[in-house]
Design an enzyme around this catalytic site. Structure first.
Site, mmCIF file in Angstrom:
data_model
loop_
_atom_site.group_PDB
_atom_site.id
_atom_site.type_symbol
_atom_site.label_atom_id
_atom_site.label_comp_id
_atom_site.label_asym_id
_atom_site.label_seq_id
_atom_site.Cartn_x
_atom_site.Cartn_y
_atom_site.Cartn_z
ATOM 1 N N LYS A 145 -65.209 -3.248 -35.083
ATOM 2 C CA LYS A 145 -65.092 -3.632 -33.872
ATOM 3 C C LYS A 145 -65.981 -3.321 -32.686
ATOM 4 O O LYS A 145 -66.530 -4.419 -32.206
ATOM 5 C CB LYS A 145 -63.826 -3.007 -33.260
ATOM 6 C CG LYS A 145 -62.660 -4.040 -33.896
ATOM 7 C CD LYS A 145 -61.250 -3.025 -33.694
ATOM 8 C CE LYS A 145 -60.019 -3.796 -34.507
ATOM 9 N NZ LYS A 145 -58.765 -3.329 -34.239
ATOM 10 N N GLN A 174 -56.183 1.900 -32.202
ATOM 11 C CA GLN A 174 -56.011 1.483 -33.441
ATOM 12 C C GLN A 174 -54.735 2.027 -34.074
ATOM 13 O O GLN A 174 -54.344 3.190 -33.918
ATOM 14 C CB GLN A 174 -57.271 1.884 -34.460
ATOM 15 C CG GLN A 174 -57.243 1.212 -35.788
ATOM 16 C CD GLN A 174 -57.471 -0.167 -35.764
ATOM 17 O OE1 GLN A 174 -58.212 -0.806 -34.819
ATOM 18 N NE2 GLN A 174 -57.095 -0.675 -36.937
ATOM 19 N N ASP A 202 -55.285 -6.414 -27.234
ATOM 20 C CA ASP A 202 -54.423 -6.687 -28.799
ATOM 21 C C ASP A 202 -53.182 -7.532 -28.721
ATOM 22 O O ASP A 202 -52.652 -7.900 -29.746
ATOM 23 C CB ASP A 202 -53.803 -5.085 -29.181
ATOM 24 C CG ASP A 202 -54.686 -4.687 -30.343
ATOM 25 O OD1 ASP A 202 -55.384 -5.277 -31.208
ATOM 26 O OD2 ASP A 202 -54.781 -3.405 -30.502
HETATM 27 N N1 GUN Z 1 -54.196 -2.171 -37.143
HETATM 28 C C1 GUN Z 1 -54.157 -3.253 -38.156
HETATM 29 N N2 GUN Z 1 -54.411 -4.007 -37.252
HETATM 30 C C2 GUN Z 1 -54.585 -3.811 -36.141
HETATM 31 C C3 GUN Z 1 -54.743 -4.549 -34.817
HETATM 32 O O1 GUN Z 1 -54.955 -5.795 -34.953
HETATM 33 N N3 GUN Z 1 -54.826 -3.972 -33.655
HETATM 34 C C4 GUN Z 1 -54.808 -2.551 -33.649
HETATM 35 N N4 GUN Z 1 -54.850 -1.894 -32.705
HETATM 36 N N5 GUN Z 1 -54.476 -1.811 -34.720
HETATM 37 C C5 GUN Z 1 -54.323 -2.783 -36.000
#
Ligand code: GUN
Length: 288
Positions: free
Chosen positions: A57, A101, A124
């Site tokens: 990211k 996350q 998100d």
């Molecule tokens: N864990 C697995 N996929 C995601 C996601 O798209 N966003 C976040 N914040 N955590 C995740």
């Protein structure tokens, strides 16, 4: 891209690159107006997969010309300290998007954390306000993976109107929002899950299959109608270390009219849509 049997291989790398290019152009335009787009990413603990995702990211932010803030906190971080960090980022006008996350360590309540992020910065799309907006067909932040699936279908000119779509999996992050987006695109949607009776028959009736179960090779060729479009959201690590989706790609690709590979399918779309959501957040927060 056309593969074997006139089957179209839906190339997530190519489509995600196009989305990121678009985001980068918007970031550059905003910079000319004195606005620096910024995403804050929080990781609690040392889950190896999460570390890779968070690193990717950050790289994507750099590639798109965005500022990124990264907070790597120890696994024993107190929930109240995480909430304080989120409150500070919520109040910080220079931060446009905030992402924590998942999964979080067991002593931290994911719903509490997800709900603490301002809906306007929830890139998100996990906040209940954004989930509610999606449910009622109104504009809000869409979860990145389902949004990426819709972007792929659009890019490949696959019309969902009136089609039978079967979503396998009912998670809040993928299955449920994907079903709602397909419904909004005028598909007739069935959601299957671990308790579904006659799952094979249901899937066999699908024009579009979205597999998000988290089980390697769950969707086999005998479950797939000739000419179906198959979207594989699974990322499963096999014992031999290889990545594998929820779909038996080799067999199913001989029947499908279009299919996403793993890796290189839906996976790269998630981060690209995160970049797009962060640009949308920055524009909205600046009245653009
Ligand atoms: N864990 C697995 N996929 C995601 C996601 O798209 N966003 C976040 N914040 N955590 C995740």
């Amino acid at each position: 891209m056309v593969g074997i049997n006139n089957m179209k291989l839906i190339n997530g790398k190519e489509i995600s690159a196009a989305v990121k290019e678009r985001a980068a152009a918007e970031v550059a335009k905003l910079k000319e107006q004195g606005i620096e787009v910024c995403l804050a990413v929080i990781l609690v603990g040392d889950d190896p997969a999460s570390q890779v995702y968070v690193g990717n990211k950050k790289k994507a932010c750099e590639a798109c010309g965005m500022r990124s803030l990264e907070y790597r906190l120890p696994a024993d971080t107190k929930q109240e300290d995480l909430l304080k960090l989120i409150a500070n980022l919520n109040a910080d006008k220079t931060v446009n998007g905030i992402l924590c996350q998942l999964p979080l360590p067991k002593h931290i309540d994911e719903d509490t954390i997800t709900s603490a992020i301002l809906p306007e910065k929830d890139v998100d799309g996990f906040h209940p306000v954004n989930a509610g907006l999606l449910l009622s067909g109104k504009e809000g932040f869409l979860p990145c993976t389902p949004a990426g699936i819709m972007e792929m279908l659009k890019y490949e000119n696959i019309d969902c109107k009136g089609k039978n779509c079967v979503v396998i999996g009912r998670s809040n992050i993928v299955g449920k929002p994907a079903a709602l987006l397909m419904l909004a695109a005028d598909a007739t949607v069935t959601v299957c899950h671990s308790r579904t009776v006659n799952l094979k028959e249901a899937v066999k009736a699908a024009d579009i299959i979205i597999a998000a179960v988290g089980r390697p090779n769950f969707v086999t060729a005998d479950m797939v109608k000739d000419g179906a479009v198959v979207i594989d959201v699974g990322i499963n690590r096999l014992e031999n270390g290889k990545l594998c989706g929820d779909v038996d790609f080799e067999a199913v690709s001989t029947k499908a009219s279009a299919i996403t590979p793993v890796p290189g399918g839906v996976g790269p779309m998630t981060i690209a849509m995160l970049m797009q959501n962060t640009v949308i957040a920055a524009k909205k927060q600046n009245g653009i």
